[in-house]
Write a protein that holds these residues in place. Structure first.
Motif, PDB file in Angstrom:
ATOM      1  N   SER A 122      11.202  23.755   8.137  1.00  0.00           N
ATOM      2  CA  SER A 122      12.196  24.704   8.655  1.00  0.00           C
ATOM      3  C   SER A 122      12.948  25.409   7.546  1.00  0.00           C
ATOM      4  O   SER A 122      13.261  26.584   7.640  1.00  0.00           O
ATOM      5  CB  SER A 122      13.225  23.981   9.522  1.00  0.00           C
ATOM      6  OG  SER A 122      12.614  23.411  10.623  1.00  0.00           O
ATOM      7  N   PRO A 125      11.039  28.939   4.944  1.00  0.00           N
ATOM      8  CA  PRO A 125      11.023  30.394   5.175  1.00  0.00           C
ATOM      9  C   PRO A 125      12.403  31.060   5.099  1.00  0.00           C
ATOM     10  O   PRO A 125      12.542  32.076   4.407  1.00  0.00           O
ATOM     11  CB  PRO A 125      10.421  30.529   6.579  1.00  0.00           C
ATOM     12  CG  PRO A 125       9.767  29.238   6.863  1.00  0.00           C
ATOM     13  CD  PRO A 125      10.477  28.203   6.074  1.00  0.00           C
ATOM     14  N   PRO A 126      13.441  30.503   5.758  1.00  0.00           N
ATOM     15  CA  PRO A 126      14.733  31.182   5.630  1.00  0.00           C
ATOM     16  C   PRO A 126      15.243  31.186   4.192  1.00  0.00           C
ATOM     17  O   PRO A 126      15.866  32.153   3.761  1.00  0.00           O
ATOM     18  CB  PRO A 126      15.667  30.373   6.535  1.00  0.00           C
ATOM     19  CG  PRO A 126      14.992  29.103   6.804  1.00  0.00           C
ATOM     20  CD  PRO A 126      13.528  29.342   6.674  1.00  0.00           C
ATOM     21  N   PHE A 129      13.294  34.030   2.463  1.00  0.00           N
ATOM     22  CA  PHE A 129      13.834  35.325   2.911  1.00  0.00           C
ATOM     23  C   PHE A 129      15.214  35.560   2.308  1.00  0.00           C
ATOM     24  O   PHE A 129      15.537  36.656   1.836  1.00  0.00           O
ATOM     25  CB  PHE A 129      13.991  35.373   4.440  1.00  0.00           C
ATOM     26  CG  PHE A 129      12.702  35.480   5.184  1.00  0.00           C
ATOM     27  CD1 PHE A 129      11.499  35.694   4.528  1.00  0.00           C
ATOM     28  CD2 PHE A 129      12.688  35.377   6.574  1.00  0.00           C
ATOM     29  CE1 PHE A 129      10.320  35.786   5.225  1.00  0.00           C
ATOM     30  CE2 PHE A 129      11.501  35.473   7.274  1.00  0.00           C
ATOM     31  CZ  PHE A 129      10.320  35.669   6.595  1.00  0.00           C
ATOM     32  N   TYR A 179      10.433  27.152  14.210  1.00  0.00           N
ATOM     33  CA  TYR A 179      10.366  27.588  12.809  1.00  0.00           C
ATOM     34  C   TYR A 179      10.575  29.101  12.721  1.00  0.00           C
ATOM     35  O   TYR A 179      11.266  29.594  11.842  1.00  0.00           O
ATOM     36  CB  TYR A 179       9.021  27.239  12.173  1.00  0.00           C
ATOM     37  CG  TYR A 179       8.698  25.765  12.139  1.00  0.00           C
ATOM     38  CD1 TYR A 179       9.704  24.826  11.902  1.00  0.00           C
ATOM     39  CD2 TYR A 179       7.400  25.306  12.326  1.00  0.00           C
ATOM     40  CE1 TYR A 179       9.405  23.477  11.869  1.00  0.00           C
ATOM     41  CE2 TYR A 179       7.097  23.958  12.286  1.00  0.00           C
ATOM     42  CZ  TYR A 179       8.100  23.045  12.066  1.00  0.00           C
ATOM     43  OH  TYR A 179       7.811  21.711  12.038  1.00  0.00           O
ATOM     44  N   ILE A 180       9.939  29.835  13.641  1.00  0.00           N
ATOM     45  CA  ILE A 180      10.070  31.297  13.630  1.00  0.00           C
ATOM     46  C   ILE A 180      11.529  31.681  13.869  1.00  0.00           C
ATOM     47  O   ILE A 180      12.097  32.501  13.142  1.00  0.00           O
ATOM     48  CB  ILE A 180       9.163  31.929  14.713  1.00  0.00           C
ATOM     49  CG1 ILE A 180       7.694  31.622  14.398  1.00  0.00           C
ATOM     50  CG2 ILE A 180       9.394  33.433  14.797  1.00  0.00           C
ATOM     51  CD1 ILE A 180       6.713  32.094  15.453  1.00  0.00           C
ATOM     52  N   VAL A 182      14.220  29.928  13.375  1.00  0.00           N
ATOM     53  CA  VAL A 182      15.053  29.559  12.228  1.00  0.00           C
ATOM     54  C   VAL A 182      14.862  30.564  11.089  1.00  0.00           C
ATOM     55  O   VAL A 182      15.830  30.997  10.452  1.00  0.00           O
ATOM     56  CB  VAL A 182      14.719  28.126  11.755  1.00  0.00           C
ATOM     57  CG1 VAL A 182      15.331  27.849  10.397  1.00  0.00           C
ATOM     58  CG2 VAL A 182      15.224  27.108  12.766  1.00  0.00           C
ATOM     59  N   ALA A 183      13.617  30.984  10.868  1.00  0.00           N
ATOM     60  CA  ALA A 183      13.360  31.951   9.802  1.00  0.00           C
ATOM     61  C   ALA A 183      14.098  33.256  10.077  1.00  0.00           C
ATOM     62  O   ALA A 183      14.629  33.892   9.168  1.00  0.00           O
ATOM     63  CB  ALA A 183      11.862  32.208   9.673  1.00  0.00           C
ATOM     64  N   LEU A 184      14.157  33.651  11.343  1.00  0.00           N
ATOM     65  CA  LEU A 184      14.809  34.914  11.699  1.00  0.00           C
ATOM     66  C   LEU A 184      16.331  34.839  11.593  1.00  0.00           C
ATOM     67  O   LEU A 184      16.994  35.849  11.381  1.00  0.00           O
ATOM     68  CB  LEU A 184      14.438  35.310  13.141  1.00  0.00           C
ATOM     69  CG  LEU A 184      13.007  35.777  13.383  1.00  0.00           C
ATOM     70  CD1 LEU A 184      12.747  35.954  14.871  1.00  0.00           C
ATOM     71  CD2 LEU A 184      12.757  37.074  12.640  1.00  0.00           C
ATOM     72  N   TRP A 187      18.252  32.826   7.381  1.00  0.00           N
ATOM     73  CA  TRP A 187      18.197  33.417   6.038  1.00  0.00           C
ATOM     74  C   TRP A 187      19.562  33.939   5.614  1.00  0.00           C
ATOM     75  O   TRP A 187      19.868  34.026   4.430  1.00  0.00           O
ATOM     76  CB  TRP A 187      17.189  34.564   5.988  1.00  0.00           C
ATOM     77  CG  TRP A 187      17.501  35.685   6.957  1.00  0.00           C
ATOM     78  CD1 TRP A 187      17.072  35.785   8.239  1.00  0.00           C
ATOM     79  CD2 TRP A 187      18.327  36.834   6.711  1.00  0.00           C
ATOM     80  NE1 TRP A 187      17.574  36.915   8.815  1.00  0.00           N
ATOM     81  CE2 TRP A 187      18.344  37.588   7.902  1.00  0.00           C
ATOM     82  CE3 TRP A 187      19.042  37.298   5.607  1.00  0.00           C
ATOM     83  CZ2 TRP A 187      19.064  38.770   8.030  1.00  0.00           C
ATOM     84  CZ3 TRP A 187      19.760  38.479   5.744  1.00  0.00           C
ATOM     85  CH2 TRP A 187      19.764  39.200   6.933  1.00  0.00           C
ATOM     86  N   TYR A 190      21.785  31.932   3.114  1.00  0.00           N
ATOM     87  CA  TYR A 190      21.250  31.871   1.753  1.00  0.00           C
ATOM     88  C   TYR A 190      21.347  33.233   1.079  1.00  0.00           C
ATOM     89  O   TYR A 190      21.627  33.337  -0.115  1.00  0.00           O
ATOM     90  CB  TYR A 190      19.795  31.391   1.762  1.00  0.00           C
ATOM     91  CG  TYR A 190      19.610  30.083   2.502  1.00  0.00           C
ATOM     92  CD1 TYR A 190      20.207  28.918   2.044  1.00  0.00           C
ATOM     93  CD2 TYR A 190      18.862  30.015   3.674  1.00  0.00           C
ATOM     94  CE1 TYR A 190      20.072  27.731   2.721  1.00  0.00           C
ATOM     95  CE2 TYR A 190      18.714  28.828   4.364  1.00  0.00           C
ATOM     96  CZ  TYR A 190      19.319  27.686   3.888  1.00  0.00           C
ATOM     97  OH  TYR A 190      19.187  26.516   4.572  1.00  0.00           O
ATOM     98  N   TYR A 244      18.445  20.919  10.029  1.00  0.00           N
ATOM     99  CA  TYR A 244      17.284  21.325  10.817  1.00  0.00           C
ATOM    100  C   TYR A 244      16.679  20.147  11.573  1.00  0.00           C
ATOM    101  O   TYR A 244      16.110  20.331  12.646  1.00  0.00           O
ATOM    102  CB  TYR A 244      16.247  21.996   9.915  1.00  0.00           C
ATOM    103  CG  TYR A 244      16.797  23.250   9.285  1.00  0.00           C
ATOM    104  CD1 TYR A 244      17.168  24.336  10.075  1.00  0.00           C
ATOM    105  CD2 TYR A 244      17.006  23.342   7.928  1.00  0.00           C
ATOM    106  CE1 TYR A 244      17.717  25.471   9.520  1.00  0.00           C
ATOM    107  CE2 TYR A 244      17.555  24.478   7.358  1.00  0.00           C
ATOM    108  CZ  TYR A 244      17.903  25.539   8.161  1.00  0.00           C
ATOM    109  OH  TYR A 244      18.457  26.654   7.620  1.00  0.00           O
TER     110      TYR A 244
END
Lengths: 313, 313
Positions: A122, A125-126, A129, A179-180, A182-184, A187, A190, A244
């Motif tokens: 998890s 990706p964020p 990004f 996961y998708i 969380v990535a959206l 980010w 961070y 996460y």
């Protein structure tokens, strides 16, 4: 951050990247250690190195348990035993059994595989990004910065959990869609963190020097800026792993993450809720597994924050 | 800049965020894999009814027209029809939000009642046994999944002791309070660690500040120093943080309302996801986000009144 040490008050919401690493309140916002001298201070330093060691050892133990689950676990995660249903914790089954006679301890050990993976997958990706957008935003400023930061404002206007739930709701339940989501969503914190650090660092002499020597933007960012500013994001990301894991457990609880009979800890807690009147151990122990893993990552993130904090070496 | 201008500017800043939020919430429906109407009605629905729903939702028009139509509806508080309950989403949400807001209010009160004494005592008795215990407590509560805490409270206080109801909302204000106590406590326990950390840090920072040194130097008694100088300054960031945790509070209600079967908006969200009642999912998400923005606005305004140092520029 909550203490306002790294972000302004306005950004001090709650979500990933903003879960305070445990030591943070101590060292970052607590001026007392600065006033200390000599022996006292070095003793503190020893204490903090111990944090890194203890946290690291705990995480290692959990990782090893996950890898060697088939060796360690007394039973299989889906092994049913209808003669031993809803057994309380005892010698046969250390943490008891569930309504199908599955061994809770074994399921928790196998569950570590799912939950650790979820936590680590998890966060990546964020984080990526966030690093890319934060770098671009902080380094170039102007329109890119405005666009990224406005988008960040909008994403952060939503309650973190609720936006994740809404996205998973439309994409359909399951960990992959989490996961998708969380990535959206994640980010943002961070990116904000990194942007702030780049804004400060880009006027430093070493950057000017690199530019004077004719380095291109890409090289300046990648070779000079990033290595100097990325550590705080990495510290947060480490501490966020537990966030996460808790998130995945919560989604599983709401029926949007891992599905029973998967031995995911949140799904196990959820299954156990039907039996709280008679069998308290079903929900209690998987939750303890989350808490212990959380403490491990907190202590480790704590130690890491101290080890990487400049001027404290 | 005058106070009035500040308020006005703060209000105009909200406009792009509000537009962004409606865009995201609107886009949610577009993310549904496949044809939304088919997904909502199920694959066995007749083509005529799918077409009718498409027309009703305006899904046969170009996207920008759909968006304008959506925003016009939102502005007039027309959030569409619930597919599951066959009533207007607005009236449905209004009823459910009452429960959630009651829950949030009670959770906020409990949060303050728990955080203030813990944070103040831990800071004043820094490094004492009490401080150590509080910090250990924070480390543990920080990583506890909310639904697990709720289930543990249910097991301990409702089932073993029988002091509280297991679920439901009750009749009348007093009964509501009684039914909401454990859910509110569950939410409070997830915010208390963040608030106590911030409070403890802020108090320690204030204690080492110049104005406190001055106050002591002029011979003010310790109690007066703490009350008039330390606490007054340390409480400001805590108040802000509490205002900013509203998103987190709302996320908490989703989880907790499901643990305790409360008829609130958070439970409505999860029920609607299960029923593929996307208009309700969409609107609940929107309402939560708008609520966060409003509370953040209020926090900023209160903050500017509380802290004369805030420059309105």
């Amino acid at each position: 951050m909550v203490t306002g040490a790294q972000e302004s008050n306005v950004d001090a919401g709650i979500g990933p990247g903003r879960v305070p690493a445990l030591g943070e309140l101590g060292p970052a916002s607590d001026p007392a250690p600065l006033a200390r001298v000599g022996g006292r201070r070095s003793r503190l330093r020893g204490l903090r190195e111990r944090n890194l060691l203890i946290g690291g050892a705990m995480i290692l133990a959990i990782v090893l348990a996950a890898i060697f689950a088939p060796v360690i676990a007394p039973h299989g995660p889906q092994e049913t035993d209808y003669t031993a249903r809803l057994q309380p914790p005892g010698r046969e089954h250390l943490l008891g059994t569930d309504n199908l006679g599955k061994d809770i301890l074994s399921r928790i050990i196998y569950g570590a595989r799912i939950d650790l993976q979820v936590g680590i997958i998890s966060v990546l990706p964020p984080l990526l990004f966030g690093i890319v957008l934060g770098c671009l935003s902080g380094y170039y400023g102007g329109r890119i910065d405005t666009a990224v930061m406005r988008l960040a404002d909008i994403v952060q206007a939503f309650p973190f959990l609720i936006l994740i739930i809404a996205i998973v709701a439309v994409l359909g339940p399951g960990l992959r869609n989490m996961y998708i989501a969380v990535a959206l969503v994640a980010w943002v914190s961070y990116a904000r963190l990194l942007r702030g650090e780049i804004l400060v660092a880009k006027h430093r002499e070493y950057v000017e020097a690199a530019r004077a020597m004719g380095a291109r933007d890409g090289r300046i960012i990648g070779r000079h800026l990033l290595p100097n500013v990325v550590s705080s994001s990495l510290v947060f990301a480490t501490a966020d792993v537990i966030l996460y894991i808790v998130l995945a457990a919560s989604l599983s609880y709401l029926g949007l993450g891992a599905r029973p009979p998967e031995p995911e800890w949140g799904a196990m807690i959820s299954e156990g809720q039907d039996y709280i009147a008679t069998a308290w151990w079903l929900s209690t122990f998987p939750g303890l597994a989350v808490v212990i893993t959380g403490i491990a990552f907190s202590i480790f993130g704590d130690g890491l924050a101290d080890a990487l904090r400049p001027g404290r070496r | 800049m005058s106070r009035g201008q500040y308020v006005l500017r703060r209000l105009t800043q909200m406009v792009p965020v509000l537009i962004g939020i409606t865009l995201i919430v609107f886009a949610l429906i577009q993310f549904i894999p496949g044809d939304p109407a088919t997904v909502m009605l199920g694959i066995h629905a007749r083509p005529e009814s799918i077409e009718a729903l498409n027309r009703e939702l305006g899904l046969d028009k170009p996207l920008w027209q759909q968006y304008l139509r959506y925003v016009r509806g939102v502005a007039m508080l027309d959030l569409g029809e619930s597919l599951k309950f066959k009533t207007s989403v607005a009236s449905l949400l209004q009823k459910r939000m009452e429960v959630s807001l009651f829950l949030i209010a009670l959770a906020t009160v409990l949060t303050i009642l728990l955080s203030l004494p813990l944070g103040i005592l831990a800071a004043l008795k820094k490094d004492s046994l009490f401080d150590q215990i509080v910090r250990a407590f924070l480390m543990v509560t920080m990583v506890m999944p909310g639904f697990w805490v709720g289930i543990l409270l249910l097991i301990l206080l409702s089932i073993k002791i029988g002091a509280f109801p297991v679920s439901g909302y009750g009749e009348g204000v007093v009964d509501h309070l009684y039914h909401l106590f454990l859910p509110a406590l569950t939410i409070a326990l997830s915010i208390v660690p963040i608030l106590v950390r911030s409070l403890r840090g802020a108090i320690l920072e204030a204690m080492f500040s110049d104005y406190v040194k001055t106050a002591r130097a002029k011979g003010l008694r310790e109690r007066a120093v703490i009350l008039a100088h330390v606490l007054r300054n340390a409480l400001i960031p805590a108040v802000t943080l509490l205002g900013l945790s509203v998103g987190y509070l709302l996320g908490g209600t989703v989880i907790v309302e499901n643990v305790f079967s409360l008829p609130g908006a958070g439970r409505l969200l999860v029920e609607s996801i299960a029923a593929r009642d996307y208009p309700v999912v969409q609107s609940t998400t929107l309402v939560f986000a708008v609520l966060v923005i409003l509370v953040n606005l209020a926090t900023d305004l209160v903050y500017s009144f509380l802290d004369p140092r805030v420059r309105l520029g």
